[in-house]
Design a protein around this motif. Structure first.
Motif, mmCIF file in Angstrom:
data_model
loop_
_atom_site.group_PDB
_atom_site.id
_atom_site.type_symbol
_atom_site.label_atom_id
_atom_site.label_comp_id
_atom_site.label_asym_id
_atom_site.label_seq_id
_atom_site.Cartn_x
_atom_site.Cartn_y
_atom_site.Cartn_z
ATOM 1 N N LYS A 107 9.016 51.443 -16.925
ATOM 2 C CA LYS A 107 9.625 50.225 -17.585
ATOM 3 C C LYS A 107 10.756 49.532 -16.547
ATOM 4 O O LYS A 107 11.422 50.230 -15.946
ATOM 5 N N ILE A 108 10.391 48.332 -16.558
ATOM 6 C CA ILE A 108 11.058 47.253 -15.442
ATOM 7 C C ILE A 108 12.082 46.284 -16.040
ATOM 8 O O ILE A 108 12.726 45.620 -15.198
ATOM 9 N N PHE A 109 11.790 46.212 -17.288
ATOM 10 C CA PHE A 109 12.668 45.278 -18.252
ATOM 11 C C PHE A 109 12.634 45.411 -19.390
ATOM 12 O O PHE A 109 11.589 45.880 -20.121
ATOM 13 N N GLU A 110 13.707 45.103 -20.108
ATOM 14 C CA GLU A 110 14.064 45.192 -21.398
ATOM 15 C C GLU A 110 14.953 44.223 -21.696
ATOM 16 O O GLU A 110 15.950 43.893 -21.517
ATOM 17 N N PHE A 111 14.883 43.598 -22.982
ATOM 18 C CA PHE A 111 15.588 42.543 -23.536
ATOM 19 C C PHE A 111 15.703 43.190 -25.290
ATOM 20 O O PHE A 111 15.031 43.599 -26.118
ATOM 21 N N LYS A 112 17.037 43.246 -25.710
ATOM 22 C CA LYS A 112 17.425 43.662 -27.006
ATOM 23 C C LYS A 112 18.388 42.547 -27.624
ATOM 24 O O LYS A 112 19.375 42.122 -26.971
ATOM 25 N N ALA A 113 17.866 42.054 -28.731
ATOM 26 C CA ALA A 113 18.809 40.987 -29.357
ATOM 27 C C ALA A 113 20.020 41.663 -30.226
ATOM 28 O O ALA A 113 20.026 42.900 -30.453
#
Length: 113
Positions: A107-113
């Protein structure tokens, strides 16, 4: 309950017959295979395809490990038969050892709202 999510990739042989056969055999997976996945601690598993590249999203329980799953799979003749059958359609990912099928991605990126 704490879970663990993994994303794995695998390549199928770049042959239309192999790709379609692989897709077809996943439309009716034997109950014994589903049960083996559940016993290993997998809570959810999905496989997506783009051309001959597969992506698996695997959600395991807090005790899930690939080592545990491998041990269970090795002792289950039905799983061994399934893996051998599927192996005729799969090929090695570039840069992996011989007979290497699924590779865990990073995993190199994660977005969580």
């Amino acid at each position: 309950m704490k879970t663990q999510t993994y994303v794995l990739i695998c390549d199928l042989k770049n042959e239309e017959e192999a790709i379609q056969a692989y897709v077809e055999c996943h439309k009716a997976v034997a109950p014994e295979i589903i049960e083996s996945i559940r016993i290993a601690g997998v809570l959810q598993m999905s496989i997506y395809r783009w051309q001959n590249r597969l992506t698996m999203i695997l959600v395991g329980d807090e005790d899930f490990s690939f080592e545990k799953k491998a041990k269970l799979d090795e002792s289950n003749p039905k799983v061994q038969e399934w893996e051998t059958f599927l192996g005729q359609y799969q090929t090695n990912l570039p840069g992996t050892p011989a007979n290497w099928r699924w590779a865990i991605t990073e995993k190199i990126f994660e977005f969580k709202a």
